[in-house]
Structures are given as structure tokens and as C-alpha cells.
Design a protein around this motif. Sequence first.
Motif, PDB file in Angstrom:
ATOM      1  N   ARG A   1      16.187 -25.216  16.127  1.00 56.89           N
ATOM      2  CA  ARG A   1      15.857 -23.777  16.260  1.00 56.89           C
ATOM      3  C   ARG A   1      16.702 -22.711  15.713  1.00 56.89           C
ATOM      4  O   ARG A   1      16.508 -21.486  15.479  1.00 56.89           O
ATOM      5  N   ASP A   2      18.014 -23.044  15.293  1.00 58.07           N
ATOM      6  CA  ASP A   2      19.116 -22.298  14.507  1.00 58.07           C
ATOM      7  C   ASP A   2      18.741 -22.378  13.178  1.00 58.07           C
ATOM      8  O   ASP A   2      18.176 -23.243  12.444  1.00 58.07           O
ATOM      9  N   GLU A   3      19.101 -21.267  12.608  1.00 62.72           N
ATOM     10  CA  GLU A   3      19.110 -20.911  11.051  1.00 62.72           C
ATOM     11  C   GLU A   3      20.419 -21.667  10.619  1.00 62.72           C
ATOM     12  O   GLU A   3      21.467 -21.523  11.042  1.00 62.72           O
TER      13      GLU A   3
ATOM     14  N   ASP B   1      25.357 -23.252   2.161  1.00 64.91           N
ATOM     15  CA  ASP B   1      26.369 -23.444   0.965  1.00 64.91           C
ATOM     16  C   ASP B   1      27.778 -23.975   1.643  1.00 64.91           C
ATOM     17  O   ASP B   1      28.402 -24.483   0.414  1.00 64.91           O
ATOM     18  N   ALA B   2      27.788 -23.865   2.532  1.00 60.46           N
ATOM     19  CA  ALA B   2      29.408 -24.271   3.147  1.00 60.46           C
ATOM     20  C   ALA B   2      29.120 -24.340   4.700  1.00 60.46           C
ATOM     21  O   ALA B   2      28.383 -23.877   5.432  1.00 60.46           O
ATOM     22  N   PRO B   3      30.155 -25.338   5.407  1.00 54.05           N
ATOM     23  CA  PRO B   3      30.039 -25.393   6.589  1.00 54.05           C
ATOM     24  C   PRO B   3      30.370 -24.166   7.496  1.00 54.05           C
ATOM     25  O   PRO B   3      31.274 -23.092   7.025  1.00 54.05           O
ATOM     26  N   ALA B   4      29.767 -23.539   8.477  1.00 56.81           N
ATOM     27  CA  ALA B   4      29.837 -22.454   9.204  1.00 56.81           C
ATOM     28  C   ALA B   4      29.336 -22.666  10.688  1.00 56.81           C
ATOM     29  O   ALA B   4      28.855 -23.471  10.921  1.00 56.81           O
ATOM     30  N   PHE B   5      30.113 -21.830  11.498  1.00 57.05           N
ATOM     31  CA  PHE B   5      29.692 -21.866  12.918  1.00 57.05           C
ATOM     32  C   PHE B   5      28.213 -21.283  13.137  1.00 57.05           C
ATOM     33  O   PHE B   5      27.571 -20.536  12.435  1.00 57.05           O
ATOM     34  N   ARG B   6      27.595 -21.964  14.183  1.00 53.34           N
ATOM     35  CA  ARG B   6      26.203 -21.738  14.563  1.00 53.34           C
ATOM     36  C   ARG B   6      26.162 -21.769  16.166  1.00 53.34           C
ATOM     37  O   ARG B   6      26.640 -22.449  17.026  1.00 53.34           O
TER      38      ARG B   6
ATOM     39  N   PRO C   1      28.677 -24.342  20.311  1.00 53.93           N
ATOM     40  CA  PRO C   1      29.517 -23.519  20.679  1.00 53.93           C
ATOM     41  C   PRO C   1      30.840 -24.214  20.760  1.00 53.93           C
ATOM     42  O   PRO C   1      31.986 -23.550  20.632  1.00 53.93           O
ATOM     43  N   GLN C   2      30.928 -25.594  20.943  1.00 53.35           N
ATOM     44  CA  GLN C   2      31.932 -26.222  21.178  1.00 53.35           C
ATOM     45  C   GLN C   2      32.605 -26.792  19.615  1.00 53.35           C
ATOM     46  O   GLN C   2      33.617 -27.582  19.751  1.00 53.35           O
ATOM     47  N   SER C   3      32.082 -26.348  18.648  1.00 55.00           N
ATOM     48  CA  SER C   3      32.224 -26.842  17.306  1.00 55.00           C
ATOM     49  C   SER C   3      33.650 -26.328  17.003  1.00 55.00           C
ATOM     50  O   SER C   3      33.911 -26.988  15.896  1.00 55.00           O
ATOM     51  N   ARG C   4      34.198 -25.309  17.522  1.00 51.75           N
ATOM     52  CA  ARG C   4      35.514 -24.850  17.089  1.00 51.75           C
ATOM     53  C   ARG C   4      36.761 -25.767  17.250  1.00 51.75           C
ATOM     54  O   ARG C   4      37.975 -25.582  16.950  1.00 51.75           O
TER      55      ARG C   4
ATOM     56  N   GLY D   1      46.573 -49.775  14.560  1.00 48.50           N
ATOM     57  CA  GLY D   1      45.489 -49.749  15.078  1.00 48.50           C
ATOM     58  C   GLY D   1      44.426 -49.552  14.548  1.00 48.50           C
ATOM     59  O   GLY D   1      44.207 -49.822  13.526  1.00 48.50           O
ATOM     60  N   GLU D   2      43.358 -49.020  15.199  1.00 45.14           N
ATOM     61  CA  GLU D   2      42.149 -48.383  14.739  1.00 45.14           C
ATOM     62  C   GLU D   2      42.212 -47.069  13.973  1.00 45.14           C
ATOM     63  O   GLU D   2      42.994 -46.196  14.359  1.00 45.14           O
ATOM     64  N   LYS D   3      41.220 -46.801  12.882  1.00 46.98           N
ATOM     65  CA  LYS D   3      41.421 -45.905  12.042  1.00 46.98           C
ATOM     66  C   LYS D   3      40.310 -44.868  12.938  1.00 46.98           C
ATOM     67  O   LYS D   3      39.246 -45.170  13.356  1.00 46.98           O
ATOM     68  N   VAL D   4      40.742 -43.323  13.057  1.00 49.94           N
ATOM     69  CA  VAL D   4      39.931 -42.486  13.467  1.00 49.94           C
ATOM     70  C   VAL D   4      39.744 -41.286  12.457  1.00 49.94           C
ATOM     71  O   VAL D   4      40.788 -41.085  11.795  1.00 49.94           O
ATOM     72  N   LEU D   5      38.748 -40.629  12.560  1.00 50.84           N
ATOM     73  CA  LEU D   5      38.345 -39.503  11.759  1.00 50.84           C
ATOM     74  C   LEU D   5      38.548 -38.227  12.429  1.00 50.84           C
ATOM     75  O   LEU D   5      37.753 -38.063  13.475  1.00 50.84           O
ATOM     76  N   LEU D   6      39.458 -37.345  11.996  1.00 50.18           N
ATOM     77  CA  LEU D   6      39.542 -36.121  12.779  1.00 50.18           C
ATOM     78  C   LEU D   6      38.804 -34.941  11.559  1.00 50.18           C
ATOM     79  O   LEU D   6      39.284 -35.014  10.665  1.00 50.18           O
ATOM     80  N   VAL D   7      37.840 -34.293  12.376  1.00 53.46           N
ATOM     81  CA  VAL D   7      37.080 -33.403  11.539  1.00 53.46           C
ATOM     82  C   VAL D   7      36.731 -32.083  12.274  1.00 53.46           C
ATOM     83  O   VAL D   7      36.403 -32.312  13.665  1.00 53.46           O
ATOM     84  N   SER D   8      36.263 -31.119  11.698  1.00 50.27           N
ATOM     85  CA  SER D   8      35.847 -29.948  12.432  1.00 50.27           C
ATOM     86  C   SER D   8      34.370 -30.191  12.570  1.00 50.27           C
ATOM     87  O   SER D   8      33.643 -30.977  11.770  1.00 50.27           O
ATOM     88  N   ARG D   9      33.635 -29.701  13.641  1.00 51.48           N
ATOM     89  CA  ARG D   9      32.192 -30.035  13.805  1.00 51.48           C
ATOM     90  C   ARG D   9      31.289 -29.396  12.827  1.00 51.48           C
ATOM     91  O   ARG D   9      30.287 -30.034  12.406  1.00 51.48           O
TER      92      ARG D   9
END
Length: 248
Positions: free
Chosen positions: A43-45, A49-54, A58-61, A113-121
Motif C-alpha cells: 500500500r505504501d509508495e 534510491d536509498a533507505p527511507a522511512f515509510r 513506524p517502529q523502523s526508527r 557466542g552467536e553472531k547477530v546482525l544489528l541494522v536499521s529497519r
Amino acid sequence: MSDDKDNHIEAHDHAVVLGAGVAGLLAARVLADRFARVTLVERDELPGDAPAFRPGLPQSRHVHVLWSRGVALIEELLPGVTDRLLAGGALLLDTPGDFLWLSPADWFHQVPGEKVLLVSRELLDWTVRREVLRHERIRLRSGSPATGLVGGPDGRSVTGVEFRDGDPLAARFVIDATGRTSKAPAWLAALGHRAPRSPGTTPVSDTPAATTRFRPIRRAAGRACTCRAARTSRAGRCSYRRTAAGGW
């Protein structure tokens, strides 16, 4: 592959996925091994070209965490995606070795221990979406809210998706990956079908999330920090990254 909104696809060899978040994207990639065409409906546009909020995320920040099994499975479906995420600024850390982790009992020892990936949504979705859309069988139809399901002539099946604007999209298989905002139960009821039974309870993690900038103690330099909130007995996790202004 971008969608040209051609609805004249052979329905028997076409699948539709509602929702182009991580779940929908990975579902589309799996379906592409079975169907000649897969259409992702969002439903969203979506940013190109680059990561951006949509608005749909809403929790992606907040910083997001992919645990080791999730990283491995996504890499299996989309070879090379982990390197692309790291190149975009994600961090692959060892837990608890690369963390300062304060539990209600005491500090965790810094052991392998285990590897985890920390990343912005935003980065996660954008990178995974680019890799999924490289597949020649997958198309994206964004900015196009679905409004219902098309019922089959047998009265027992779903044969497509309806939209606010445009003709229905015929499909042999439809997946709803829209999450907690799903309208599938109401759509199925409108077709005379029984809605899927709810488990009766909603899982609650009891872990609130907050994002802020801070300057860590010297001991934390180069590590992610996990700590306990001052006024509760629950542990929480906070991850940081140095900013251009020298903050964290």
C-alpha cells in the motif's frame, strides 16, 4: 522488477503476496521457485534510491536485530545480502562477546557466542527488497492498497485480489503478509468463509523499546551495550553508533 500493472497474467501460474515487508519479501522469493510470476502488493509508495522511512513501519526508527539463524536463512535465499547490509552500515557482532550486557543478576562475561546482525529497519527492508526484485519472476506493485479478495466460482477458494483503483488481480495463490493490520479475516467473512481462529491471546514481550543518543563509558568503546532499566527489574538492550558530531 517493477510492475507495469499488467493484469493479464495466467492465473494458474501466478501468486500474489500482500505486504512488502521482510516477511512478504522472503515469501515472494520462495514462491518464485514455484510460480512463473509473483506480484508483491504494497500500500505504501516504497523508496527506490536509498533507505527511507515509510508510514507502514513506524517502529523502523529503532535498531533491529537479526539473530544468527535469521541471518543464515536470509543469506541462503539471497546470497551476498549480508555483505551488502554490512556495506550499508549494519554491524555483525558476537553475542555476548561484543556486548556489555547487564542482566538483573550481574554483567555477562564476554565470551564467544552467536553472531547477530544489528541494522536499521530502513536499511534491512531496502537491501532485501533490492535483492528480491532482482529475480525475473517477481514484480512489485507499490502505492496500491488492496481492498478485498476475489472468491472462486466454487465458493470455496480465493482466486485473486481487489484494489481501490484498477481491475482485480487474478492469482492461484495469495499470501497475506500485512501483519497486525491485516484485513483478511473481514475479507474472508465477506466471501462467506470462516475467518481463521485467533489463538485467543496476543504474545507480549514485556520489553518496551526506546531510542536515544548517548555517550558510553570508556569500557563500552567499540561494543554494543545491553543494560537494565533503572526503575524495573527487566533487562533491556541498547545499541549505539558514533555520529558525525561525536555523539553516540
